[in-house]
Design a protein around this motif. Structure first.
Motif, mmCIF file in Angstrom:
data_model
loop_
_atom_site.group_PDB
_atom_site.id
_atom_site.type_symbol
_atom_site.label_atom_id
_atom_site.label_comp_id
_atom_site.label_asym_id
_atom_site.label_seq_id
_atom_site.Cartn_x
_atom_site.Cartn_y
_atom_site.Cartn_z
ATOM 1 N N ASP A 1 0.915 -1.164 -0.133
ATOM 2 C CA ASP A 1 -0.063 -0.084 -0.036
ATOM 3 C C ASP A 1 0.768 1.223 0.114
ATOM 4 O OD1 ASP A 1 -2.333 1.465 -0.208
ATOM 5 O OD2 ASP A 1 -2.597 1.636 2.270
ATOM 6 N N LEU A 2 1.829 1.219 -0.726
ATOM 7 C CA LEU A 2 2.891 2.347 -0.804
ATOM 8 C C LEU A 2 2.753 2.838 -2.335
ATOM 9 C CD1 LEU A 2 5.820 0.781 0.934
ATOM 10 C CD2 LEU A 2 4.597 2.635 1.792
ATOM 11 N N GLU A 3 3.326 4.251 -2.426
ATOM 12 C CA GLU A 3 3.351 4.771 -3.644
ATOM 13 C C GLU A 3 4.765 5.323 -3.695
ATOM 14 O OE1 GLU A 3 1.508 8.365 -5.159
ATOM 15 O OE2 GLU A 3 0.360 8.496 -3.338
ATOM 16 N N LEU A 4 5.393 5.519 -4.788
ATOM 17 C CA LEU A 4 6.851 6.142 -4.631
ATOM 18 C C LEU A 4 6.751 7.825 -4.918
ATOM 19 C CD1 LEU A 4 9.871 5.414 -4.972
ATOM 20 C CD2 LEU A 4 9.734 5.517 -7.498
ATOM 21 N N SER A 5 7.464 8.523 -3.758
ATOM 22 C CA SER A 5 7.316 9.913 -4.078
ATOM 23 C C SER A 5 8.289 10.500 -5.101
ATOM 24 C CB SER A 5 7.165 10.549 -2.842
ATOM 25 O OG SER A 5 8.519 10.131 -2.088
ATOM 26 N N ALA A 6 9.560 10.138 -4.974
ATOM 27 C CA ALA A 6 10.589 10.748 -5.922
ATOM 28 C C ALA A 6 11.704 9.513 -6.018
ATOM 29 C CB ALA A 6 11.088 11.930 -5.521
ATOM 30 N N LEU A 7 12.526 9.983 -6.821
ATOM 31 C CA LEU A 7 13.935 9.292 -6.798
ATOM 32 C C LEU A 7 15.056 10.172 -6.918
ATOM 33 C CD1 LEU A 7 13.325 6.112 -9.169
ATOM 34 C CD2 LEU A 7 13.616 5.960 -6.773
ATOM 35 N N TYR A 8 16.273 9.881 -6.424
ATOM 36 C CA TYR A 8 17.233 11.007 -6.358
ATOM 37 C C TYR A 8 18.231 10.691 -7.574
ATOM 38 C CZ TYR A 8 20.638 13.565 -3.450
ATOM 39 O OH TYR A 8 21.593 14.708 -2.964
ATOM 40 N N GLY A 9 18.301 11.647 -8.298
ATOM 41 C CA GLY A 9 19.205 11.735 -9.514
ATOM 42 C C GLY A 9 20.336 12.559 -9.209
ATOM 43 N N GLY A 10 20.779 13.482 -10.175
ATOM 44 C CA GLY A 10 21.877 14.260 -9.939
ATOM 45 C C GLY A 10 22.919 13.889 -10.766
ATOM 46 N N GLY A 11 24.088 14.066 -9.977
ATOM 47 C CA GLY A 11 25.373 13.886 -10.578
ATOM 48 C C GLY A 11 26.596 14.933 -10.446
ATOM 49 N N ARG A 12 27.623 14.941 -11.117
ATOM 50 C CA ARG A 12 28.896 16.023 -10.866
ATOM 51 C C ARG A 12 28.361 17.225 -11.992
ATOM 52 N NH1 ARG A 12 32.182 16.353 -6.457
ATOM 53 N NH2 ARG A 12 34.019 17.537 -7.096
ATOM 54 N N PHE A 13 27.382 17.960 -11.483
ATOM 55 C CA PHE A 13 26.960 18.943 -12.500
ATOM 56 C C PHE A 13 28.073 19.973 -12.865
ATOM 57 C CE2 PHE A 13 22.794 18.044 -10.117
ATOM 58 C CZ PHE A 13 22.060 17.556 -11.175
ATOM 59 N N SER A 14 29.140 20.396 -11.843
ATOM 60 C CA SER A 14 29.825 21.123 -12.249
ATOM 61 C C SER A 14 31.423 20.775 -13.242
ATOM 62 C CB SER A 14 30.612 21.705 -10.949
ATOM 63 O OG SER A 14 31.158 21.029 -10.276
ATOM 64 N N ASP A 15 31.123 19.725 -13.677
ATOM 65 C CA ASP A 15 32.260 18.912 -14.320
ATOM 66 C C ASP A 15 31.901 18.884 -15.761
ATOM 67 O OD1 ASP A 15 34.360 17.694 -15.767
ATOM 68 O OD2 ASP A 15 34.334 15.816 -13.835
ATOM 69 N N PRO A 16 32.282 19.820 -16.843
ATOM 70 C CA PRO A 16 32.091 19.926 -18.065
ATOM 71 C C PRO A 16 32.120 18.520 -19.096
ATOM 72 C CG PRO A 16 33.915 21.183 -17.959
ATOM 73 C CD PRO A 16 33.471 20.833 -16.607
ATOM 74 N N SER A 17 33.066 17.631 -18.388
ATOM 75 C CA SER A 17 33.380 16.360 -19.087
ATOM 76 C C SER A 17 32.044 15.159 -18.528
ATOM 77 C CB SER A 17 34.993 15.876 -18.429
ATOM 78 O OG SER A 17 34.850 15.510 -17.247
ATOM 79 N N LYS A 18 31.538 15.655 -17.588
ATOM 80 C CA LYS A 18 30.543 14.683 -17.442
ATOM 81 C C LYS A 18 29.028 15.261 -17.699
ATOM 82 C CE LYS A 18 32.968 12.944 -13.344
ATOM 83 N NZ LYS A 18 33.304 11.616 -14.186
ATOM 84 N N GLU A 19 29.144 16.328 -18.453
ATOM 85 C CA GLU A 19 27.791 16.923 -18.956
ATOM 86 C C GLU A 19 26.913 15.915 -19.543
ATOM 87 O OE1 GLU A 19 25.705 20.669 -21.541
ATOM 88 O OE2 GLU A 19 27.886 20.757 -20.744
ATOM 89 N N ALA A 20 27.513 15.268 -20.440
ATOM 90 C CA ALA A 20 26.567 14.393 -21.357
ATOM 91 C C ALA A 20 26.015 13.205 -20.396
ATOM 92 C CB ALA A 20 27.334 13.853 -22.611
ATOM 93 N N GLU A 21 26.809 12.821 -19.774
ATOM 94 C CA GLU A 21 26.706 11.574 -18.743
ATOM 95 C C GLU A 21 25.494 11.846 -17.721
ATOM 96 O OE1 GLU A 21 28.967 9.281 -15.134
ATOM 97 O OE2 GLU A 21 30.287 10.070 -16.800
ATOM 98 N N VAL A 22 25.747 12.914 -17.253
ATOM 99 C CA VAL A 22 24.820 13.420 -16.367
ATOM 100 C C VAL A 22 23.317 13.528 -16.726
ATOM 101 C CG1 VAL A 22 24.261 15.235 -14.446
ATOM 102 C CG2 VAL A 22 26.489 14.341 -14.476
ATOM 103 N N ILE A 23 23.190 14.271 -17.679
ATOM 104 C CA ILE A 23 22.128 14.529 -18.541
ATOM 105 C C ILE A 23 21.448 13.198 -18.890
ATOM 106 C CG2 ILE A 23 20.912 15.476 -20.505
ATOM 107 C CD1 ILE A 23 23.050 17.806 -20.521
ATOM 108 N N ALA A 24 22.191 12.071 -19.642
ATOM 109 C CA ALA A 24 21.666 10.900 -19.899
ATOM 110 C C ALA A 24 21.148 10.338 -18.648
ATOM 111 C CB ALA A 24 22.748 10.226 -20.680
ATOM 112 N N TYR A 25 21.781 10.099 -17.519
ATOM 113 C CA TYR A 25 21.443 9.464 -16.348
ATOM 114 C C TYR A 25 20.157 9.922 -15.787
ATOM 115 C CZ TYR A 25 21.270 7.778 -11.728
ATOM 116 O OH TYR A 25 20.969 7.258 -10.305
ATOM 117 N N ASN A 26 20.069 11.059 -15.745
ATOM 118 C CA ASN A 26 19.080 11.789 -15.159
ATOM 119 C C ASN A 26 17.537 11.528 -16.027
ATOM 120 O OD1 ASN A 26 19.467 13.341 -12.309
ATOM 121 N ND2 ASN A 26 21.225 13.887 -13.711
ATOM 122 N N THR A 27 17.805 11.693 -17.394
ATOM 123 C CA THR A 27 16.738 11.437 -18.263
ATOM 124 C C THR A 27 16.327 10.141 -18.166
ATOM 125 O OG1 THR A 27 17.713 12.884 -19.875
ATOM 126 C CG2 THR A 27 16.132 11.586 -20.908
#
Length: 278
Positions: free
Chosen positions: A56-82
């Motif tokens: 009798d539970l519903e999911l309220s959210a999940l925790y995404g995110g990543g190393r947002f300040s690192d330009p080398s990880k930009e594509a990876e972080v966007i893909a993961y959160n998507t």
């Protein structure tokens, strides 16, 4: 107040089923889980929906995110959160928490903050298009910890897509006035974590969530710590926030069940909000 109450199952570690069972036994009707546990059902969405329903539970959210300040990880972080948002969308869940990356390496530079805002904006647009709202969560020991960093990121991000998730303990331990921050960004709040700080008030610099070492937990069960929730709840009322309030206890001072029971009783008896909303 008409907020819906959820609880994070972080306290049970990798024992997801026991966490669901005991949260349900305590009367909770919603939970947030570790993202990696939920994504084990990425290709079995209906099975995960049925699992939640069996308690009798519903999911309220999940925790995404990543190393947002690192330009080398930009594509990876966007893909993961998507990817996480795609899973949430299939479940009918409309919140994702954007947790910043750690460990913290001193103050985040202006260039780092600009890159953080750029990546957050793009990732949030992707999740928004899936019907999932991205909520930025300042967090101790990460690239987004201090008030000036939060202000910069909120100013540089698009308020049509980028929302806010305050955490009472992380804000307070970083030297912020949680009620003041809620008033400042209340119009962008779409999710919230409720957490208390230990009476010992240990130095936040010993926070070890990203090092994997053992240390005195700086967080504790609601009502057992030093945070005054009266002005915080008044601020929520003043800004008209009626969204999720998610109880979170990183590390129990007793047992996960007893810790969540303490939080449940505090929410209902002291904050005056029923954990049952349907």
């Amino acid at each position: 107040m008409n907020n819906r109450i959820s609880c994070h199952l972080i306290t049970w570690g990798n024992d997801l089923l026991t966490g669901m069972k005991e949260a349900s036994e305590l009367g909770f009707q919603a939970c947030e889980t570790f993202t990696h546990q939920a994504l084990e059902y990425e290709n079995r969405v209906e099975e995960f929906r049925e699992l939640l329903g069996s308690y009798d539970l519903e999911l309220s959210a999940l925790y995404g995110g990543g190393r947002f300040s690192d330009p080398s990880k930009e594509a990876e972080v966007i893909a993961y959160n998507t990817r996480v948002a795609q899973f949430l969308s299939k479940l009918g869940v409309d919140r994702i928490v954007f947790g910043p990356g750690g460990p913290r390496e001193g103050k985040t530079s202006l260039e780092g903050l600009k890159q953080m805002a750029k990546t957050i904006n793009e990732a949030a647009k992707r999740t928004y298009d899936l019907g999932v709202l991205a909520c930025v969560h300042p967090h101790l020991g990460t690239e987004l910890q201090d008030e000036d960093e939060l202000d910069a990121v909120m100013e540089m991000t698009d308020d049509r897509y980028v929302f806010f998730c305050p955490d009472t303990a992380h804000l307070t331990a970083a030297g912020m006035n949680a009620a003041e921050i809620i008033r400042r960004y209340g119009n962008r709040m779409r999710y919230m974590h409720l957490k208390d700080l230990t009476p010992e008030n240990p130095d936040p610099s010993v926070f070890t969530a990203f090092s994997g070492t053992e240390a005195l937990p700086i967080f504790c069960e609601l009502g057992l710590g030093t945070i005054d929730f009266v002005p915080i709840m008044q601020a929520l009322q003043d800004v008209g926030y009626d969204g999720w309030l998610t109880v979170e206890i990183d590390q129990s001072t007793s047992t996960p069940y007893q810790s969540l029971k303490q939080c449940r009783d505090f929410v209902q008896d002291k904050l005056g909000i029923s954990i049952r909303y349907r």
